[in-house]
Design an enzyme around this catalytic site. Structure first.
Site, short mmCIF file in Angstrom:
data_model
loop_
_atom_site.label_atom_id
_atom_site.label_comp_id
_atom_site.label_asym_id
_atom_site.label_seq_id
_atom_site.Cartn_x
_atom_site.Cartn_y
_atom_site.Cartn_z
CE LYS A 186 -7.45 6.32 4.87
NZ LYS A 186 -6.13 6.15 4.38
CE LYS A 234 -2.10 1.59 3.98
NZ LYS A 234 -2.24 3.45 4.25
CG ASP A 242 -11.76 17.97 -3.11
OD1 ASP A 242 -13.31 19.29 -3.39
OD2 ASP A 242 -10.89 19.10 -3.40
CB THR A 270 -9.19 1.54 11.40
OG1 THR A 270 -8.45 1.76 10.90
CG2 THR A 270 -10.46 0.60 10.43
NE ARG A 274 1.40 2.24 13.11
CZ ARG A 274 0.26 3.67 13.93
NH1 ARG A 274 0.74 4.13 14.53
NH2 ARG A 274 -0.85 3.74 13.30
CG ASP A 322 -4.21 4.74 2.04
OD1 ASP A 322 -5.93 5.00 1.39
OD2 ASP A 322 -3.93 4.37 3.21
O1 C5P Z 1 0.62 1.28 11.14
P1 C5P Z 1 -0.99 0.80 11.16
O2 C5P Z 1 -1.22 -1.18 11.00
O3 C5P Z 1 -1.98 1.55 11.74
O4 C5P Z 1 -1.23 1.12 8.99
C1 C5P Z 1 -2.63 1.14 9.46
C2 C5P Z 1 -2.91 1.58 7.41
O5 C5P Z 1 -4.06 1.59 6.81
C3 C5P Z 1 -2.20 3.49 7.71
O6 C5P Z 1 -1.63 3.65 6.27
C4 C5P Z 1 -3.45 3.84 6.95
O7 C5P Z 1 -3.49 5.08 6.80
C5 C5P Z 1 -4.63 2.70 6.48
N1 C5P Z 1 -5.85 3.17 6.57
C6 C5P Z 1 -6.24 2.74 8.21
N2 C5P Z 1 -7.72 3.20 8.39
C7 C5P Z 1 -8.25 3.49 7.40
C8 C5P Z 1 -8.10 3.27 5.79
C9 C5P Z 1 -6.25 3.62 6.16
O8 C5P Z 1 -5.39 2.82 9.41
N3 C5P Z 1 -9.76 3.25 7.29
#
Ligand code: C5P
Length: 236
Positions: free
Chosen positions: A61, A32, A64, A122, A214, A59
């Site tokens: 998002k 991603k 607009d 999330t 992460r 990603d």
């Molecule tokens: O590090 P982590 O596992 O929290 O990363 C989650 C990834 O998913 C991040 O890049 C974040 O921008 C993305 N994301 C998210 N929630 C969403 C959409 C995308 O955490 N609803």
């Protein structure tokens, strides 16, 4: 596309990303590219990773007015990507415009990337949904409603927490994709995420793709962390 793990390459530069991916040897995980990497490295990073053989979820998002999103999607469609997204909060009209732009911009003979919509981030807690976004419906109802809007606009699926994947499938059918960040193990912290669960639980609830940042990128052994998550999620 088969169920898979997508690694969120949240790095500030091309160098940092390539150094990270080098650790995987000949393996080419689904990756991603989010805002940090796209804005830091520029659009060339997409081609670079594509040329190496990675599948790509871009990603960004988008959110607009419909005309702006349509034209931005037309440009993004020229990139060879597998998946791209918008915010469902932009309305059905905006999502339909995004799809139109993607169809217009996809080169002849190439498959249109999947278009999915973020329902609620999330990181958003039920409390924040009520107190700050002023949405009085439950998280699950809100997500199911946003997912129905996305489906009516012609999209392929949504981004939600794995905890809501079953509600999305119930509202929109099994074929409608549930792409789910918010993956964590019980023994580690949630960082800024709020609605989280494990890869195994995500599979049981019905996610099609889990997005992990992460817990893989910051692991002592990212390759082992990726393989563990993949084994638990896909059984492979
Ligand atoms: O590090 P982590 O596992 O929290 O990363 C989650 C990834 O998913 C991040 O890049 C974040 O921008 C993305 N994301 C998210 N929630 C969403 C959409 C995308 O955490 N609803």
């Amino acid at each position: 596309m088969e169920k898979d793990v997508i690694i969120a390459c949240d790095f500030p530069s091309q160098e940092a990303t390539l150094a990270f991916l080098e650790r995987f040897g000949d393996e080419r995980p689904f990756v991603k590219i989010g805002m940090e990497l796209f804005y830091g490295a520029g659009p060339d990073i997409v081609k670079k990773l594509r040329d190496r053989g990675h599948r790509i979820f871009l990603d960004l998002k988008l959110h607009d007015i419909p005309n702006t999103v349509r034209k931005a999607m037309r440009v993004l469609a020229a990139q060879d990507i597998d998946m791209v997204n918008v915010h469902a909060a932009g309305t059905r009209e905006m999502m339909a415009a995004a799809l139109q732009g993607l169809n217009e911009g996809t080169p002849e003979g190439r498959k249109r990337p999947y278009l999915i919509a973020v329902t609620q981030l999330t990181s958003t807690s039920p409390q924040a949904l009520a107190d700050q976004l002023y949405i009085s419906r439950s998280m699950e109802d809100t997500i199911a409603g946003y997912a129905r809007n996305a489906k009516e606009a012609g999209l392929d699926g949504v981004v939600c927490s794995p905890l809501e994947a079953a509600a999305v499938k119930k509202a929109c059918g099994q074929e409608f994709l549930a792409v789910t960040p918010g993956i964590r193990y019980p023994d580690t912290g949630a960082d800024d995420q709020s609605r989280v669960t494990t890869p195994e639980r995500a599979r049981q609830i019905g996610s099609d793709f889990i997005v992990i940042g992460r817990p893989i990128t910051a692991a002592d052994d990212p390759v082992a962390a990726y393989h563990k998550a993949r084994r638990e999620f896909t059984g492979k």
